[in-house]
Scaffold this motif. Structure first.
Motif, PDB file in Angstrom:
ATOM      1  N   ALA A  48      48.910  39.240 -13.918  1.00 57.91           N
ATOM      2  CA  ALA A  48      47.633  39.809 -14.343  1.00 57.91           C
ATOM      3  C   ALA A  48      46.717  40.057 -13.146  1.00 57.91           C
ATOM      4  O   ALA A  48      46.076  41.107 -13.048  1.00 57.91           O
ATOM      5  CB  ALA A  48      46.957  38.887 -15.349  1.00 57.91           C
ATOM      6  N   ALA A  49      46.647  39.108 -12.224  1.00 60.87           N
ATOM      7  CA  ALA A  49      45.777  39.260 -11.057  1.00 60.87           C
ATOM      8  C   ALA A  49      46.239  40.399 -10.145  1.00 60.87           C
ATOM      9  O   ALA A  49      45.410  41.182  -9.649  1.00 60.87           O
ATOM     10  CB  ALA A  49      45.725  37.951 -10.279  1.00 60.87           C
ATOM     11  N   ALA A  50      47.544  40.508  -9.928  1.00 56.47           N
ATOM     12  CA  ALA A  50      48.059  41.573  -9.057  1.00 56.47           C
ATOM     13  C   ALA A  50      47.781  42.954  -9.643  1.00 56.47           C
ATOM     14  O   ALA A  50      47.239  43.832  -8.955  1.00 56.47           O
ATOM     15  CB  ALA A  50      49.560  41.388  -8.840  1.00 56.47           C
ATOM     16  N   MET A  51      48.119  43.158 -10.889  1.00 52.02           N
ATOM     17  CA  MET A  51      47.921  44.473 -11.502  1.00 52.02           C
ATOM     18  C   MET A  51      46.433  44.807 -11.624  1.00 52.02           C
ATOM     19  O   MET A  51      46.031  45.949 -11.404  1.00 52.02           O
ATOM     20  CB  MET A  51      48.603  44.530 -12.866  1.00 52.02           C
ATOM     21  N   SER A  52      45.613  43.834 -11.969  1.00 50.01           N
ATOM     22  CA  SER A  52      44.172  44.071 -12.063  1.00 50.01           C
ATOM     23  C   SER A  52      43.595  44.407 -10.693  1.00 50.01           C
ATOM     24  O   SER A  52      42.740  45.286 -10.573  1.00 50.01           O
ATOM     25  CB  SER A  52      43.468  42.842 -12.643  1.00 50.01           C
ATOM     26  N   GLY A  53      44.051  43.716  -9.672  1.00 45.74           N
ATOM     27  CA  GLY A  53      43.588  44.016  -8.314  1.00 45.74           C
ATOM     28  C   GLY A  53      43.942  45.425  -7.883  1.00 45.74           C
ATOM     29  O   GLY A  53      43.120  46.123  -7.277  1.00 45.74           O
ATOM     30  N   PHE A  54      45.150  45.861  -8.197  1.00 44.77           N
ATOM     31  CA  PHE A  54      45.541  47.232  -7.854  1.00 44.77           C
ATOM     32  C   PHE A  54      44.663  48.251  -8.573  1.00 44.77           C
ATOM     33  O   PHE A  54      44.360  49.316  -8.042  1.00 44.77           O
ATOM     34  CB  PHE A  54      47.015  47.481  -8.184  1.00 44.77           C
ATOM     35  N   GLY A  55      44.251  47.921  -9.783  1.00 41.48           N
ATOM     36  CA  GLY A  55      43.395  48.838 -10.533  1.00 41.48           C
ATOM     37  C   GLY A  55      41.962  48.849 -10.037  1.00 41.48           C
ATOM     38  O   GLY A  55      41.303  49.888 -10.046  1.00 41.48           O
ATOM     39  N   LEU A  56      41.477  47.720  -9.592  1.00 42.11           N
ATOM     40  CA  LEU A  56      40.070  47.608  -9.200  1.00 42.11           C
ATOM     41  C   LEU A  56      39.816  47.933  -7.739  1.00 42.11           C
ATOM     42  O   LEU A  56      38.657  47.937  -7.306  1.00 42.11           O
ATOM     43  CB  LEU A  56      39.577  46.189  -9.496  1.00 42.11           C
ATOM     44  N   VAL A  57      40.839  48.233  -6.975  1.00 43.68           N
ATOM     45  CA  VAL A  57      40.686  48.439  -5.535  1.00 43.68           C
ATOM     46  C   VAL A  57      39.722  49.579  -5.212  1.00 43.68           C
ATOM     47  O   VAL A  57      38.982  49.507  -4.236  1.00 43.68           O
ATOM     48  CB  VAL A  57      42.069  48.620  -4.859  1.00 43.68           C
ATOM     49  N   ARG A  58      39.663  50.616  -6.011  1.00 51.10           N
ATOM     50  CA  ARG A  58      38.770  51.748  -5.727  1.00 51.10           C
ATOM     51  C   ARG A  58      37.415  51.610  -6.406  1.00 51.10           C
ATOM     52  O   ARG A  58      36.545  52.443  -6.212  1.00 51.10           O
ATOM     53  CB  ARG A  58      39.422  53.052  -6.161  1.00 51.10           C
ATOM     54  N   GLU A  59      37.226  50.592  -7.193  1.00 47.67           N
ATOM     55  CA  GLU A  59      35.983  50.443  -7.942  1.00 47.67           C
ATOM     56  C   GLU A  59      34.850  49.833  -7.127  1.00 47.67           C
ATOM     57  O   GLU A  59      33.699  49.959  -7.499  1.00 47.67           O
ATOM     58  CB  GLU A  59      36.229  49.600  -9.202  1.00 47.67           C
TER      59      GLU A  59
END
Length: 156
Positions: A48-59
């Motif tokens: 969950a942390a890895a996938m969420s981090g990949f999604g939030l990197v541009r936010e």
């Protein structure tokens, strides 16, 4: 040979077969105990942390490097934890405990992360897709690994 033409096993071959069966049973019990108690939670949370981090990197502009590094660290830790448990148990624990006879366990549960990612993508874009997929995939992974561990403990 008996009158029917079948070969009668010798005492030595019967003893060897019994030793083989006992060794297989011992290996199966050892494999069942090899999945540690911390694995389901760690496996799910790291995913969950890895996938969420990949999604939030541009936010969050200005913090992309830190977020990407943390996401990559979580992804690497996820793979390392997965490898450690697979190597110790000899089999992937999430394949061993398949839910038989239910459409929920066999068909619907694996599709939930994709559905959550799609809904989140429609609402919040690419970042939402990664976060939605990651959180639900982590929860499903935690649930399935926990069930597999519980099933392995009951079988032993």
């Amino acid at each position: 040979m008996t009158t029917s033409g079948a070969m009668r096993p010798s005492a030595d071959s019967a003893a060897a077969a019994l030793r083989t069966a006992r060794a297989a049973e011992s290996a199966a019990r050892q494999s069942a105990h090899a999945v540690p108690a911390w694995f389901p939670a760690t496996h799910g949370l790291l995913l969950a942390a890895a996938m969420s981090g990949f999604g939030l990197v541009r936010e969050w502009p200005g913090r992309e490097g830190w977020i990407l590094a943390a996401a990559l660290l979580c992804a690497g830790a996820f793979l390392a934890v997965t490898w450690r448990v697979q190597h110790a148990s000899g089999a992937a624990p999430w394949f061993a405990g398949r839910e038989r006879g239910t459409a929920w366990g066999a068909c619907v549960l694996p599709l939930l992360p994709f559905a959550a990612g799609l809904v989140a993508a429609l609402l919040w874009g690419t970042a939402g897709a990664f976060v939605g997929f990651g959180v639900v995939a982590g929860a499903v992974s935690w649930l399935r690994a926990g069930r597999a561990r519980a099933g392995a403990r009951e079988a032993s």
